[in-house]
Write a protein that holds these residues in place. Structure first.
Motif, mmCIF file in Angstrom:
data_model
loop_
_atom_site.group_PDB
_atom_site.id
_atom_site.type_symbol
_atom_site.label_atom_id
_atom_site.label_comp_id
_atom_site.label_asym_id
_atom_site.label_seq_id
_atom_site.Cartn_x
_atom_site.Cartn_y
_atom_site.Cartn_z
ATOM 1 N N PRO B 124 -5.499 -32.725 17.532
ATOM 2 C CA PRO B 124 -4.614 -33.500 18.416
ATOM 3 C C PRO B 124 -3.625 -34.281 17.546
ATOM 4 C CG PRO B 124 -6.957 -34.020 18.805
ATOM 5 C CD PRO B 124 -6.874 -33.260 17.513
ATOM 6 N N GLY B 126 -0.404 -37.169 17.651
ATOM 7 C CA GLY B 126 0.456 -38.112 18.356
ATOM 8 C C GLY B 126 1.798 -38.159 17.646
ATOM 9 N N GLY B 127 2.145 -39.336 17.158
ATOM 10 C CA GLY B 127 3.433 -39.488 16.482
ATOM 11 C C GLY B 127 3.399 -39.055 15.026
ATOM 12 N N ASN B 128 2.251 -38.597 14.579
ATOM 13 C CA ASN B 128 2.082 -38.129 13.196
ATOM 14 C C ASN B 128 2.467 -39.196 12.173
ATOM 15 O OD1 ASN B 128 1.426 -36.439 11.118
ATOM 16 N ND2 ASN B 128 3.220 -35.097 11.314
ATOM 17 N N THR B 129 2.058 -40.424 12.443
ATOM 18 C CA THR B 129 2.314 -41.500 11.483
ATOM 19 C C THR B 129 1.017 -41.958 10.818
ATOM 20 O OG1 THR B 129 2.021 -43.296 13.068
ATOM 21 C CG2 THR B 129 4.230 -42.365 12.872
ATOM 22 N N GLY B 130 -0.085 -41.296 11.144
ATOM 23 C CA GLY B 130 -1.380 -41.673 10.571
ATOM 24 C C GLY B 130 -1.333 -41.600 9.050
ATOM 25 N N HIS B 195 2.313 -43.021 18.953
ATOM 26 C CA HIS B 195 2.057 -42.951 20.383
ATOM 27 C C HIS B 195 1.023 -43.985 20.820
ATOM 28 C CE1 HIS B 195 3.176 -38.368 20.684
ATOM 29 N NE2 HIS B 195 4.169 -39.122 20.240
ATOM 30 N N THR B 202 -6.801 -44.030 16.784
ATOM 31 C CA THR B 202 -7.084 -44.565 15.446
ATOM 32 C C THR B 202 -7.586 -46.007 15.511
ATOM 33 O OG1 THR B 202 -4.758 -45.207 15.276
ATOM 34 C CG2 THR B 202 -5.394 -43.152 14.220
ATOM 35 N N GLY B 205 -4.846 -51.546 14.194
ATOM 36 C CA GLY B 205 -4.944 -53.005 14.248
ATOM 37 C C GLY B 205 -3.564 -53.621 14.346
ATOM 38 N N GLU B 255 -10.340 -40.761 16.264
ATOM 39 C CA GLU B 255 -9.398 -39.973 15.442
ATOM 40 C C GLU B 255 -9.362 -38.498 15.810
ATOM 41 O OE1 GLU B 255 -9.437 -40.873 11.208
ATOM 42 O OE2 GLU B 255 -10.703 -42.610 11.597
ATOM 43 N N ILE B 261 -7.108 -37.713 24.005
ATOM 44 C CA ILE B 261 -6.731 -38.789 24.920
ATOM 45 C C ILE B 261 -5.431 -38.389 25.613
ATOM 46 C CG2 ILE B 261 -6.061 -41.219 25.075
ATOM 47 C CD1 ILE B 261 -7.805 -41.694 22.546
ATOM 48 N N GLU B 484 -8.294 -50.304 9.095
ATOM 49 C CA GLU B 484 -7.611 -49.920 10.320
ATOM 50 C C GLU B 484 -7.046 -48.513 10.314
ATOM 51 O OE1 GLU B 484 -4.686 -53.036 10.961
ATOM 52 O OE2 GLU B 484 -3.428 -52.259 9.368
HETATM 53 C C1 LIG Z 1 5.014 -47.571 8.550
HETATM 54 C C2 LIG Z 1 3.609 -47.525 9.064
HETATM 55 C C3 LIG Z 1 2.947 -48.708 9.329
HETATM 56 C C4 LIG Z 1 1.643 -48.679 9.814
HETATM 57 N N1 LIG Z 1 1.051 -49.872 10.066
HETATM 58 C C5 LIG Z 1 -0.209 -49.870 10.556
HETATM 59 C C6 LIG Z 1 -0.844 -51.094 10.852
HETATM 60 O O1 LIG Z 1 -0.289 -52.166 10.649
HETATM 61 N N2 LIG Z 1 -2.086 -51.049 11.366
HETATM 62 C C7 LIG Z 1 -2.745 -49.869 11.604
HETATM 63 O O2 LIG Z 1 -3.864 -49.894 12.087
HETATM 64 N N3 LIG Z 1 -2.166 -48.713 11.317
HETATM 65 C C8 LIG Z 1 -0.928 -48.667 10.798
HETATM 66 N N4 LIG Z 1 -0.340 -47.471 10.501
HETATM 67 C C9 LIG Z 1 -1.142 -46.236 10.670
HETATM 68 C C10 LIG Z 1 -1.546 -45.988 12.098
HETATM 69 O O3 LIG Z 1 -2.822 -45.375 12.144
HETATM 70 C C11 LIG Z 1 -0.595 -45.137 12.865
HETATM 71 O O4 LIG Z 1 0.720 -45.532 12.727
HETATM 72 C C12 LIG Z 1 -0.891 -44.987 14.357
HETATM 73 O O5 LIG Z 1 -2.031 -45.650 14.801
HETATM 74 C C13 LIG Z 1 -1.090 -43.546 14.608
HETATM 75 O O6 LIG Z 1 -0.478 -43.166 15.789
HETATM 76 P P1 LIG Z 1 0.181 -41.731 15.937
HETATM 77 O O7 LIG Z 1 0.529 -41.562 17.373
HETATM 78 O O8 LIG Z 1 1.246 -41.515 14.972
HETATM 79 O O9 LIG Z 1 -1.075 -40.782 15.610
HETATM 80 P P2 LIG Z 1 -1.143 -39.552 14.627
HETATM 81 O O10 LIG Z 1 -0.759 -39.927 13.268
HETATM 82 O O11 LIG Z 1 -0.439 -38.403 15.239
HETATM 83 O O12 LIG Z 1 -2.703 -39.275 14.667
HETATM 84 C C14 LIG Z 1 -3.640 -40.127 14.050
HETATM 85 C C15 LIG Z 1 -5.048 -39.648 14.381
HETATM 86 O O13 LIG Z 1 -5.313 -39.783 15.766
HETATM 87 C C16 LIG Z 1 -5.527 -38.520 16.378
HETATM 88 N N5 LIG Z 1 -4.777 -38.539 17.643
HETATM 89 C C17 LIG Z 1 -3.473 -38.847 17.844
HETATM 90 N N6 LIG Z 1 -3.179 -38.813 19.152
HETATM 91 C C18 LIG Z 1 -4.313 -38.472 19.794
HETATM 92 C C19 LIG Z 1 -4.646 -38.282 21.154
HETATM 93 N N7 LIG Z 1 -3.752 -38.431 22.127
HETATM 94 N N8 LIG Z 1 -5.921 -37.947 21.437
HETATM 95 C C20 LIG Z 1 -6.858 -37.794 20.470
HETATM 96 N N9 LIG Z 1 -6.594 -37.969 19.174
HETATM 97 C C21 LIG Z 1 -5.336 -38.311 18.838
HETATM 98 C C22 LIG Z 1 -5.056 -37.493 15.398
HETATM 99 O O14 LIG Z 1 -5.806 -36.318 15.520
HETATM 100 C C23 LIG Z 1 -5.283 -38.184 14.077
HETATM 101 O O15 LIG Z 1 -6.618 -38.017 13.658
HETATM 102 C C24 LIG Z 1 0.974 -47.447 10.021
HETATM 103 C C25 LIG Z 1 1.644 -46.267 9.757
HETATM 104 C C26 LIG Z 1 2.939 -46.286 9.266
HETATM 105 C C27 LIG Z 1 3.621 -44.994 8.987
#
Ligand SMILES: Cc1cc2nc3c(=O)[nH]c(=O)nc-3n(C[C@H](O)[C@H](O)[C@H](O)COP(=O)(O)OP(=O)(O)OC[C@H]3O[C@@H](n4cnc5c(N)ncnc54)[C@H](O)[C@@H]3O)c2cc1C
Lengths: 255, 526
Positions: B124, B126-130, B195, B202, B205, B255, B261, B484
């Motif tokens: 799965p 989301g925004g691929n920022t993990g 997202h 994740t 926090g 994760e 979700i 986090e």
């Molecule tokens: C500049 C920057 C600052 C950040 N600051 C913080 C911070 O202050 N605190 C913090 O906790 N994190 C921080 N992060 C990391 C943080 O984990 C992610 O930014 C965010 O939580 C991930 O969201 P995403 O939609 O990009 O998920 P993704 O990166 O796409 O996915 C993250 C994980 O969640 C899973 N996933 C995603 N969407 C779903 C879904 N719908 N259902 C099931 N699983 C899913 C994926 O499989 C993967 O394992 C930061 C990242 C960046 C790039």
């Protein structure tokens, strides 16, 4: 006239430029309750320029005086100005009354006389009413030379040289003091007020006046009939092919 | 709080350029132009493709096409796939041949049911920022992107409950809430891309945790598709509900290993109408802690963020932003950003100024600035929020996001720096050495440190110098190896440093129970 500069910087308190203004229910103006107010960005630039003139020309500036015409709360921006380096300040408390540029200029004229200012630096406009008139009207009332929309200011003794950005190039003006300058966006980048200076500013003079103290009556010549949001943008349409795009463009007479 | 807003155009016209930093929201950022090595190659000593998973074939593609109805919701050409196969840090790269972008929960359910039956592995996304390599495949797993599920479902302006699809971008959700006078109880530097579903997956926090608590408290319900295609929903749950196991808590922070979700219901606080930001220079880590204690006591209910940054992090951020530091009087070993949020500006400002005056008087703070307007607030925040980008700017970054008891928190950065120096790997200016430096910053208010080792290239030697050294150091101090960012791929083998055997067994039992075929986000987590 003494060659020392007595700079006057008028400052306006406006809705913070980063907040989205909302029209009030009556449609007569912008909602102001619960909204963040700050110093008009162009006024901030004007203030910054006065500070830089002082820093760049040793001993040439006798005093920088900040003045705001506005509600009691406009004190906050005067404190900020004092923290940044203005020496003294005046609040002309006009309550929540909206004051038109002509009246503002008349009040400023009185302050200029009181403070014996010989250089006035203002923002070119306030971002709330975008009038872009106060500096010019004030120049007229005082019969002083003016250089509007300044992007560069140089001082040499009593001679002031101002560069302005105009269509297709720049325009350089110079005049002897006294003079009025209005500041454009690119003149400088304002500084932050540092903590030690914020503390010190609490002890700097902030004089409070009413418009009647300056013998100016608050009259309005204009009446606001209605304030409206700009029309919402219509949603875009997706086209499947170039042909369809062309025919749609023709339909709306865009080509 | 740092926010992007749409201004009335008339107002914007003349002062658009006033704030050079306003476009800070992280979109897609690239650390360097270098190609990213395949995870399968870099970590071939660590993982191999499990042959129990089926390889994608033509028949599968036809099936998915049939479910999604439209070829536009599938991506299978090499170039477009790249975006989904690479992570934000450009450290990991998968080899997926297919991205699916369903629009409805039912489609997700049908996809999962099919993949489970066929033993096709799924990631799965989301925004691929993990930041732990969890959001991208390790081998050829199918990527299930939630980005087309991007609708706000409902908002109750009395209770503050927002219900939305999982793929709504965090910043869009927050902007929507702002229009209604509410705020999303979580904020982070990646808000322009991540997202709402991703942050739940994740258990992110972020910057507002100090004030609003974790998602385990604010998320009221979730809708998710389990590995066998079952649709689970607690999205209509109310704030108080003590009937049975609280299953959504397992999904928060799972994760992508337990379910996909698809919808989130979250309780949102009303938006503070007055926020202030101050940036302070402090001479030692001990003093940073004193300032924190003071801030908690004197600012109490209006304190909404307390972020600390070391001098080197600010140096690198200055290079990256190509700007002079807002505190001009010199370079300091530590900086602190304090934010207050309240409902009465005069009250808040008075409190903040009194606190700062006292801190100056007691010599805790060497210098500082208070933002005078929103533009300055945003610009000060950018000195904190740009650190992640700045830290990766020279080529890459090894990220350790850890919880350590406060008194020892910064010791980790010093220990890492010493270790790297001993290995003769570091030079902040010279390109001859692979490491630029170790920097520390984080949400001090939550006991959370980000140790970032900024590098010019990813290499095994650096990694071996840091791992397991960093994890052992943290274990010794009874900290958590992931405060986090989660476990993902990066920390899969290190969970033992923070969790007991019993805890790990329970986690594995749950995983095996709900995903017996192991098709969801394999090779990661535990
Ligand atoms: C500049 C920057 C600052 C950040 N600051 C913080 C911070 O202050 N605190 C913090 O906790 N994190 C921080 N992060 C990391 C943080 O984990 C992610 O930014 C965010 O939580 C991930 O969201 P995403 O939609 O990009 O998920 P993704 O990166 O796409 O996915 C993250 C994980 O969640 C899973 N996933 C995603 N969407 C779903 C879904 N719908 N259902 C099931 N699983 C899913 C994926 O499989 C993967 O394992 C930061 C990242 C960046 C790039």
């Amino acid at each position: 006239m003494s060659s020392k500069l007595k700079i006057l910087v008028p400052l306006k308190r406006v809705i913070d430029f980063a907040t989205k203004p909302r029209i009030n229910k009556a449609g007569t103006g912008v909602e102001t309750t619960g909204v963040k107010f700050s110093m008009n960005p162009f006024c901030d630039i004007a203030l910054e320029e006065s500070l830089r003139i002082r820093e760049a020309n040793k001993d040439i500036v006798e005093k920088i005086h900040a003045v705001s015409i506005g509600p009691t709360k406009a004190q906050d921006i005067l404190r900020t100005a004092l923290a940044k380096g203005a020496d003294t300040s005046t609040l002309v408390d006009v309550g929540n009354e909206e004051v038109e540029p002509l009246i503002v200029a008349k009040l400023l004229q009185k302050v200029v006389e009181k403070e014996q200012s010989n250089l006035i630096i203002l923002g070119k406009q306030a971002i709330d009413d975008d009038a872009n008139q106060t500096g010019q009207i004030l120049a007229g009332l005082l019969n002083w030379p003016q250089a509007t929309n300044a992007s560069k200011v140089e001082i040499d003794g009593t001679k002031v040289t101002v560069t302005r950005e105009v269509d297709g190039g720049s325009d350089t003006l110079s005049a002897e003091l006294p003079m009025i300058i209005t500041a454009d966006l690119r003149l400088n980048e304002p500084r932050y007020a540092t903590l030690p200076n914020v503390m010190k500013a609490k002890k700097k003079p902030l004089e409070k006046l009413k418009s009647s103290d300056l013998g100016v009556e608050l009259v309005s010549r204009l009446e606001t009939l209605k304030v409206e949001e700009p029309p919402a943008r219509a949603a875009g349409v997706k086209v499947g092919s170039v042909d369809e795009l062309v025919s749609k463009l023709k339909e709306v007479k865009a080509i | 709080m740092f926010k992007k807003q749409i201004l009335l155009s008339a107002r914007l016209g003349s002062c658009q350029a006033l704030n050079p930093f306003r476009a800070n929201a992280v979109s897609r950022f690239y650390a360097s132009g270098k190609a990213v090595a395949l995870t399968a190659d870099t970590y071939s000593d660590k993982v191999q493709r499990d042959s129990k998973y089926k390889k994608l074939d033509e028949k599968d593609l036809l099936f998915f096409r049939d479910i999604l109805k439209d070829g536009n919701y599938m991506i299978s050409n090499e170039q477009d796939l790249e975006f989904y196969n690479e992570d934000w840090m450009r450290k990991y790269k998968g080899q997926s041949q297919l991205v699916l972008k369903p629009k409805t929960t039912e489609q997700v359910s049908e996809i999962m049911k099919y993949c489970n039956a066929q033993k096709l592995a799924v990631v799965p996304q989301g925004g691929n920022t993990g930041l732990v390599g969890g959001s991208i495949p390790v081998f050829d797993e199918i990527i299930l992107s939630l980005s087309n599920m991007n609708k706000i479902r409902s908002f109750d302006s009395v209770s503050g409950i927002l219900k939305c699809d999982a793929g709504v971008i965090l910043e869009n959700a927050d902007n929507f809430l702002a229009e209604n006078g509410y705020i999303f109880p979580l904020d982070l530097g990646a808000k322009g891309s991540c997202h709402v579903g991703g942050v739940c997956a994740t258990n992110a926090g972020g910057l507002r945790l100090l004030r609003y608590g974790s998602l385990h408290g604010t998320v009221l319900g979730l809708e998710a598709v389990l590995p066998d295609g079952t649709i689970y929903s607690s999205i209509d749950a109310l704030r108080k509900d003590n009937t049975g196991y609280d299953f959504k808590q397992l999904l928060i922070g799972s994760e992508g290993t337990l379910g996909v979700i698809t919808g989130v219901s979250i309780l949102c606080p009303s938006r503070p109408t007055s926020t202030n930001v101050a940036f302070l220079a402090v001479s030692s880590y001990e003093t940073v802690q004193k300032v924190f204690v003071g801030a908690r006591k004197e600012l109490s209910e209006i304190l909404s963020a307390f972020e600390f940054m070391d001098g080197k992090s600010q140096l690198l951020t200055g290079r990256y932003l190509k700007a002079d530091h807002p505190i001009e009087s010199g370079d300091y070993p530590f900086y602190v950003l304090i934010e207050t949020s309240g409902s009465n500006r005069d009250h808040d400002m008075e409190k903040l100024e009194t606190f700062l005056a006292n801190a100056m008087e007691e010599g805790l703070v060497d210098d500082g600035i208070i933002a005078q307007d929103e533009a300055q607030s945003q610009s000060l925040w950018s000195w904190r929020e740009s650190i992640p980008e700045a830290s990766a700017h020279d080529g890459g970054v090894y990220k350790y996001d850890v919880s350590i008891p406060l008194k020892d928190l910064y010791g980790l950065v010093e220990a890492a720096e010493t270790k790297l120096n001993e290995a003769n790997l570091v030079d902040i200016d010279s390109n001859d050495k692979p490491v630029v430096g170790a920097i520390g910053y984080g949400h001090l208010g939550d006991g959370n440190l980000h140790l970032n080792v900024c590098v010019r290239e990813y290499n095994k030697n650096i990694e071996k110098t840091l791992e397991p050294f960093v994890y052992e150091w943290i274990q010794e101090k009874q900290g958590s190896i992931s405060a986090e960012h989660g476990l993902g791929f990066q920390k899969k083998n290190y969970i033992g440093y923070s969790k007991s055997d019993v805890e790990i067994k329970l986690i594995k039992d749950i995983k095996n129970h709900y995903d017996p075929n192991g098709i969801l986000n394999p090779y990661k987590y535990v």
